[in-house]
Design an enzyme around this catalytic site. Structure first.
Site, PDB file in Angstrom:
ATOM      1  N   MET A  83       0.845  -1.195   0.000  1.00 31.17           N
ATOM      2  CA  MET A  83       0.000   0.000   0.000  1.00 31.17           C
ATOM      3  C   MET A  83       0.875   1.238   0.000  1.00 31.17           C
ATOM      4  O   MET A  83       1.714   1.413   0.869  1.00 31.17           O
ATOM      5  CB  MET A  83      -0.911   0.009   1.231  1.00 31.17           C
ATOM      6  CG  MET A  83      -1.915  -1.133   1.277  1.00 31.17           C
ATOM      7  SD  MET A  83      -2.912  -1.083   2.758  1.00 31.17           S
ATOM      8  CE  MET A  83      -3.801   0.450   2.510  1.00 31.17           C
ATOM      9  N   CYS A  84       0.707   2.064  -0.991  1.00 35.58           N
ATOM     10  CA  CYS A  84       1.478   3.300  -1.114  1.00 35.58           C
ATOM     11  C   CYS A  84       0.647   4.311  -1.891  1.00 35.58           C
ATOM     12  O   CYS A  84      -0.307   3.946  -2.583  1.00 35.58           O
ATOM     13  CB  CYS A  84       2.796   3.078  -1.865  1.00 35.58           C
ATOM     14  SG  CYS A  84       3.837   1.750  -1.218  1.00 35.58           S
ATOM     15  N   THR A  85       1.045   5.564  -1.773  1.00 33.33           N
ATOM     16  CA  THR A  85       0.439   6.626  -2.574  1.00 33.33           C
ATOM     17  C   THR A  85       1.566   7.421  -3.211  1.00 33.33           C
ATOM     18  O   THR A  85       2.565   7.720  -2.566  1.00 33.33           O
ATOM     19  CB  THR A  85      -0.418   7.555  -1.705  1.00 33.33           C
ATOM     20  OG1 THR A  85      -1.416   6.790  -1.018  1.00 33.33           O
ATOM     21  CG2 THR A  85      -1.097   8.623  -2.551  1.00 33.33           C
ATOM     22  N   ARG A 141      -7.706   6.182  -1.030  1.00 34.60           N
ATOM     23  CA  ARG A 141      -6.552   7.075  -1.087  1.00 34.60           C
ATOM     24  C   ARG A 141      -6.404   7.721  -2.465  1.00 34.60           C
ATOM     25  O   ARG A 141      -6.043   8.896  -2.569  1.00 34.60           O
ATOM     26  CB  ARG A 141      -5.281   6.307  -0.712  1.00 34.60           C
ATOM     27  CG  ARG A 141      -5.184   5.994   0.783  1.00 34.60           C
ATOM     28  CD  ARG A 141      -3.907   5.255   1.143  1.00 34.60           C
ATOM     29  NE  ARG A 141      -3.935   3.855   0.751  1.00 34.60           N
ATOM     30  CZ  ARG A 141      -3.224   3.324  -0.241  1.00 34.60           C
ATOM     31  NH1 ARG A 141      -2.409   4.091  -0.940  1.00 34.60           N
ATOM     32  NH2 ARG A 141      -3.314   2.041  -0.522  1.00 34.60           N
TER      33      ARG A 141
END
Length: 329
Positions: free
Chosen positions: A1-3, A227
């Site tokens: 999980m990253c943005t 997100r």
């Protein structure tokens, strides 16, 4: 999980930035890799020699320094993000091609390409192989966001049909589902606005607004979908910074809307996924800004001409992982 996101200040400074959200402790630090850095492919033990100096977030695993995000001396920048249940790699190596495991891809991108235009041409020769031979010990499902000093931003998603650049006009990327799905999903949030919705009448009842209500439709969770929507909205409406230094501050405030505290997101195996660090890459001026989870101090590292031309060894820059506080009395 990253943005991740690409961004531009009013003075023309270009950025690529990301949060690294993961459960496995990556121990990533600001890392410099010089021109001529030799790295060994885990897949076939072939040695590759980087043509360009690289600055990014990395750590040494086995023979190689691996980077999860960074830029090279020409301003080409790339970040990898998790792409679980979606990434489809090649089943076997192809003779005459550059065959890599997924976590090696950024080393090739930044070490062998100056720009998006050059990457587009060279990408035809690369194959990402479905293999557990990588330094992480298991096949890593990844996709990538890339940008250069032109400001154009693209995603690369392995969908079983080779590697292709797809323009990211939103300038935002998260995780599964794929980019096209996220882009289509934005149509469900056209009613979000920065200003208030006004009161209206229901039957004979006049209903007045209660506080600031224009953003009530924004999703509030930490899923990749939530997100992406939140960061896309903020990316579009946030007050544009004038300078590079103002832009760094702005981007970090933008990440406040998606940063994951420890304990909020617990995986099925009871490990905790959280924002291990934030990296803001000024690709116009070759400057990296890095903030670890445990210390909100912003660390600045410049890719200087001396570093680029010296041919020195790889270097990990030390950061303090205990919160630093400036006392005023």
């Amino acid at each position: 999980m990253c943005t991740s996101l690409s961004y531009e200040a009013l003075d023309g400074t270009k950025f690529l930035a990301r949060t690294m959200d993961f459960a496995f402790e990556l121990n990533g630090k600001p890392t410099f890799l010089p021109r001529g850095y030799n790295w060994l492919s885990s897949l076939d033990n072939k040695t590759y020699n980087s043509s360009y100096a690289i600055l990014g977030t990395g750590a040494k695993y086995g023979h190689n320094y691996m980077v999860a995000d960074g830029f090279n001396e020409h301003g080409l920048a790339c970040a990898e993000l998790y792409f679980d249940h979606e990434a489809v790699y090649e089943a076997a190596p192809e003779e005459g091609k550059i065959n890599l495991v997924s976590e090696e891809f950024i080393l090739w991108v930044l070490g062998h390409n100056k720009s998006i235009a050059e990457l587009r041409k060279n990408l035809e020769d690369v194959r990402i192989i479905d293999s557990d031979a990588g330094v992480m010990g298991a096949n890593q499902p990844l996709h990538w966001i890339v940008t250069d000093r032109s400001g154009a931003t693209y995603v690369i998603e392995p969908r079983g049909q080779g590697l292709e650049l797809e323009e990211d006009k939103v300038g935002v990327m998260t995780n599964t589902p794929d980019y096209q799905w996220h882009k289509t999903n934005l149509s469900n949030y056209l009613g979000v606005q920065t200003t208030n919705f006004q009161g209206m009448r229901f039957g004979n009842q006049e209903v007045e607004k209660l506080g600031q209500n224009g953003t009530f439709r924004l999703p509030g969770g930490f899923t990749a979908v939530d997100r992406f929507v939140r960061e896309s909205f903020v990316h579009e409406v946030v007050q544009k910074p004038n300078t590079a230094s103002e832009a760094v501050n702005t981007i970090m405030h933008m990440f406040d809307t998606v940063r994951i505290p420890k304990g909020v997101n617990v995986k099925d195996n009871n490990t905790i996924s959280y924002t291990q660090y934030e990296a803001v890459l000024d690709i116009t001026n070759c400057v990296m800004y890095y903030t670890p989870y445990s210390n909100r101090t912003v660390y600045k590292i410049e890719l200087t001409p001396e570093m680029i031309n010296s041919g020195i060894e790889p270097k990990e820059f030390s950061v303090d992982f205990e919160q630093q506080v400036k006392s005023l009395n």
